[in-house]
Motif scaffolding. Sequence first.
Motif, PDB file in Angstrom:
ATOM      1  N   ALA A 145      79.001  43.207  59.646  1.00 59.08           N
ATOM      2  CA  ALA A 145      78.298  44.490  59.589  1.00 59.08           C
ATOM      3  C   ALA A 145      79.073  45.503  58.749  1.00 59.08           C
ATOM      4  O   ALA A 145      78.490  46.233  57.948  1.00 59.08           O
ATOM      5  CB  ALA A 145      78.080  45.030  60.993  1.00 59.08           C
ATOM      6  N   LYS A 146      80.399  45.540  58.909  1.00 55.59           N
ATOM      7  CA  LYS A 146      81.211  46.468  58.099  1.00 55.59           C
ATOM      8  C   LYS A 146      81.121  46.124  56.622  1.00 55.59           C
ATOM      9  O   LYS A 146      80.996  47.001  55.772  1.00 55.59           O
ATOM     10  CB  LYS A 146      82.677  46.420  58.551  1.00 55.59           C
ATOM     11  N   PHE A 167      77.582  47.040  55.289  1.00 52.68           N
ATOM     12  CA  PHE A 167      77.421  48.484  55.164  1.00 52.68           C
ATOM     13  C   PHE A 167      78.230  49.033  53.989  1.00 52.68           C
ATOM     14  O   PHE A 167      77.732  49.866  53.223  1.00 52.68           O
ATOM     15  CB  PHE A 167      77.839  49.179  56.464  1.00 52.68           C
ATOM     16  N   SER A 168      79.455  48.554  53.839  1.00 52.41           N
ATOM     17  CA  SER A 168      80.281  49.032  52.724  1.00 52.41           C
ATOM     18  C   SER A 168      79.654  48.671  51.376  1.00 52.41           C
ATOM     19  O   SER A 168      79.614  49.507  50.460  1.00 52.41           O
ATOM     20  CB  SER A 168      81.683  48.432  52.811  1.00 52.41           C
ATOM     21  N   MET A 177      76.491  48.129  50.822  1.00 48.21           N
ATOM     22  CA  MET A 177      75.259  48.913  50.665  1.00 48.21           C
ATOM     23  C   MET A 177      75.576  50.322  50.183  1.00 48.21           C
ATOM     24  O   MET A 177      74.927  50.835  49.267  1.00 48.21           O
ATOM     25  CB  MET A 177      74.487  48.976  51.985  1.00 48.21           C
ATOM     26  N   VAL A 178      76.554  50.968  50.806  1.00 50.63           N
ATOM     27  CA  VAL A 178      76.929  52.325  50.401  1.00 50.63           C
ATOM     28  C   VAL A 178      77.425  52.324  48.961  1.00 50.63           C
ATOM     29  O   VAL A 178      77.043  53.192  48.155  1.00 50.63           O
ATOM     30  CB  VAL A 178      77.999  52.901  51.358  1.00 50.63           C
ATOM     31  N   ARG A 200      66.776  50.870  54.869  1.00 44.29           N
ATOM     32  CA  ARG A 200      67.870  49.925  54.660  1.00 44.29           C
ATOM     33  C   ARG A 200      69.097  50.319  55.463  1.00 44.29           C
ATOM     34  O   ARG A 200      69.816  49.483  55.977  1.00 44.29           O
ATOM     35  CB  ARG A 200      68.248  49.852  53.176  1.00 44.29           C
ATOM     36  N   PHE A 201      69.346  51.627  55.570  1.00 39.38           N
ATOM     37  CA  PHE A 201      70.548  52.071  56.271  1.00 39.38           C
ATOM     38  C   PHE A 201      70.346  52.204  57.774  1.00 39.38           C
ATOM     39  O   PHE A 201      71.306  52.297  58.509  1.00 39.38           O
ATOM     40  CB  PHE A 201      71.043  53.405  55.714  1.00 39.38           C
ATOM     41  N   THR A 202      69.114  52.221  58.253  1.00 36.70           N
ATOM     42  CA  THR A 202      68.901  52.374  59.693  1.00 36.70           C
ATOM     43  C   THR A 202      68.474  51.053  60.318  1.00 36.70           C
ATOM     44  O   THR A 202      69.235  50.437  61.053  1.00 36.70           O
ATOM     45  CB  THR A 202      67.846  53.451  59.978  1.00 36.70           C
ATOM     46  N   MET A 221      70.551  47.828  59.164  1.00 31.66           N
ATOM     47  CA  MET A 221      71.908  47.808  59.720  1.00 31.66           C
ATOM     48  C   MET A 221      71.866  47.592  61.231  1.00 31.66           C
ATOM     49  O   MET A 221      72.774  46.980  61.792  1.00 31.66           O
ATOM     50  CB  MET A 221      72.654  49.104  59.383  1.00 31.66           C
ATOM     51  N   ASP A 278      73.936  44.793  63.027  1.00 30.56           N
ATOM     52  CA  ASP A 278      74.882  45.149  64.088  1.00 30.56           C
ATOM     53  C   ASP A 278      74.589  44.429  65.397  1.00 30.56           C
ATOM     54  O   ASP A 278      75.488  43.885  66.033  1.00 30.56           O
ATOM     55  CB  ASP A 278      74.854  46.657  64.347  1.00 30.56           C
TER      56      ASP A 278
END
Length: 143
Positions: free
Chosen positions: A21-22, A25-26, A28-29, A51-53, A56, A60
């Motif tokens: 997940a980390k 997310f990294s 994606m950002v 995508r971010f909600t 993730m 998660d």
Amino acid sequence: MLSQTIRYVLTSTVTGGTRAAKHVFSSMVYSVLRAPMSYFDTTPMGRILNRFTYDMDVVDILLTQSMSMFMISCSWYFAGVIVMCTILPWIALAIFPVTVIYWVLMLHYRKSGSDLQRLDAVSRSPIQAMISEGKECCHLIFQ
């Protein structure tokens, strides 16, 4: 000994899910922050928020749960097959075709399941875009 092994496998599944997940997310950002402006002009804000909600959230929570359930299911399957083959060896002839049929059905479901998830994500994006645009413009509405 067996309980320690099971505890280790489940713990490594949870920590592996957290690491995944980390990493997702990294990346994606990083990708969104490095995207050209044309990307933001053509992609609705709701799709980016989605995508971010939601995505993730899937990574998660559902990834870790799915991996744990997969490992538990595999162990139950192999334990059941070993017990059945020990008690009645002829059942091994029936287990193989049933396992192959199950595998084919699973592959068919996975193809259609990913298409259904894509349609769900696309249909959710306009709702999130309307909510975020309403929040951004609420000071203009109440003046």
